[in-house]
Design a protein around this motif. Sequence first.
Motif, PDB file in Angstrom:
ATOM      1  N   LEU A  33      -5.565   0.764  -2.773  1.00  0.00           N
ATOM      2  CA  LEU A  33      -4.208   0.298  -2.476  1.00  0.00           C
ATOM      3  C   LEU A  33      -3.352   0.035  -3.710  1.00  0.00           C
ATOM      4  CD1 LEU A  33      -4.899  -2.045   0.565  1.00  0.00           C
ATOM      5  CD2 LEU A  33      -4.020   0.290   0.600  1.00  0.00           C
ATOM      6  N   ARG A  34      -3.801   0.518  -4.883  1.00  0.00           N
ATOM      7  CA  ARG A  34      -2.959   0.394  -6.082  1.00  0.00           C
ATOM      8  C   ARG A  34      -1.876   1.469  -6.017  1.00  0.00           C
ATOM      9  NH1 ARG A  34      -8.086   0.541  -8.392  1.00  0.00           N
ATOM     10  NH2 ARG A  34      -7.568   2.638  -9.095  1.00  0.00           N
ATOM     11  N   PRO A  35      -0.642   1.135  -6.337  1.00  0.00           N
ATOM     12  CA  PRO A  35       0.432   2.143  -6.280  1.00  0.00           C
ATOM     13  C   PRO A  35       0.273   3.184  -7.386  1.00  0.00           C
ATOM     14  CG  PRO A  35       1.252   0.090  -7.198  1.00  0.00           C
ATOM     15  CD  PRO A  35      -0.154  -0.179  -6.735  1.00  0.00           C
ATOM     16  N   THR A  36       0.789   4.366  -7.119  1.00  0.00           N
ATOM     17  CA  THR A  36       0.809   5.431  -8.109  1.00  0.00           C
ATOM     18  C   THR A  36       2.163   5.380  -8.813  1.00  0.00           C
ATOM     19  OG1 THR A  36      -0.593   6.797  -6.710  1.00  0.00           O
ATOM     20  CG2 THR A  36       0.611   7.923  -8.455  1.00  0.00           C
ATOM     21  N   ARG A  37       2.146   5.161 -10.082  1.00  0.00           N
ATOM     22  CA  ARG A  37       3.377   5.068 -10.863  1.00  0.00           C
ATOM     23  C   ARG A  37       3.634   6.390 -11.580  1.00  0.00           C
ATOM     24  NH1 ARG A  37       5.033   0.694  -8.570  1.00  0.00           N
ATOM     25  NH2 ARG A  37       3.946  -1.220  -9.060  1.00  0.00           N
ATOM     26  N   PHE A  38       4.862   6.868 -11.500  1.00  0.00           N
ATOM     27  CA  PHE A  38       5.231   8.128 -12.150  1.00  0.00           C
ATOM     28  C   PHE A  38       4.996   8.057 -13.652  1.00  0.00           C
ATOM     29  CE2 PHE A  38       8.235  10.977 -14.220  1.00  0.00           C
ATOM     30  CZ  PHE A  38       7.944  12.175 -13.593  1.00  0.00           C
ATOM     31  N   VAL A  39       5.371   6.940 -14.262  1.00  0.00           N
ATOM     32  CA  VAL A  39       5.265   6.789 -15.713  1.00  0.00           C
ATOM     33  C   VAL A  39       3.802   6.848 -16.156  1.00  0.00           C
ATOM     34  CG1 VAL A  39       5.756   5.223 -17.635  1.00  0.00           C
ATOM     35  CG2 VAL A  39       7.394   5.477 -15.787  1.00  0.00           C
ATOM     36  N   ASP A  54       4.921  11.026 -21.073  1.00  0.00           N
ATOM     37  CA  ASP A  54       5.854  11.619 -22.038  1.00  0.00           C
ATOM     38  C   ASP A  54       7.103  12.207 -21.392  1.00  0.00           C
ATOM     39  OD1 ASP A  54       4.087  11.002 -24.068  1.00  0.00           O
ATOM     40  OD2 ASP A  54       3.036  12.930 -23.914  1.00  0.00           O
ATOM     41  N   ALA A  55       7.252  12.040 -20.078  1.00  0.00           N
ATOM     42  CA  ALA A  55       8.400  12.621 -19.366  1.00  0.00           C
ATOM     43  C   ALA A  55       9.677  11.854 -19.706  1.00  0.00           C
ATOM     44  CB  ALA A  55       8.165  12.572 -17.862  1.00  0.00           C
ATOM     45  N   PRO A  56      10.804  12.559 -19.756  1.00  0.00           N
ATOM     46  CA  PRO A  56      12.073  11.857 -19.994  1.00  0.00           C
ATOM     47  C   PRO A  56      12.429  10.963 -18.799  1.00  0.00           C
ATOM     48  CG  PRO A  56      12.443  14.200 -19.574  1.00  0.00           C
ATOM     49  CD  PRO A  56      10.965  14.001 -19.652  1.00  0.00           C
TER      50      PRO A  56
END
Length: 76
Positions: free
Chosen positions: A45-51, A56-58
């Motif tokens: 149940l841990r969220p998936t964070r884009f960062v 290294d994504a803008p």
Amino acid sequence: LLLAGFWAVRLGAVRLHVACMLLALLVSALFLASYLYYHIAVKELRPTRFVEQVPDAPAWLAWLYAAILGSHTILA
């Protein structure tokens, strides 16, 4: 499957249309089950964070991802 079902009903193939729609429902249910299993059992149940996924994504890419994710969530 949705487009095939639409095409089938436009041609008057009602049984093929029903089969396409039921198969689309089954595929969607399987996707939902696998998604929930992954987020409950694997990620605990841990969220998936884009960062965290693409460090290294803008910054604008994270906003674009959030906009696409949000529109898919609303449309679902």
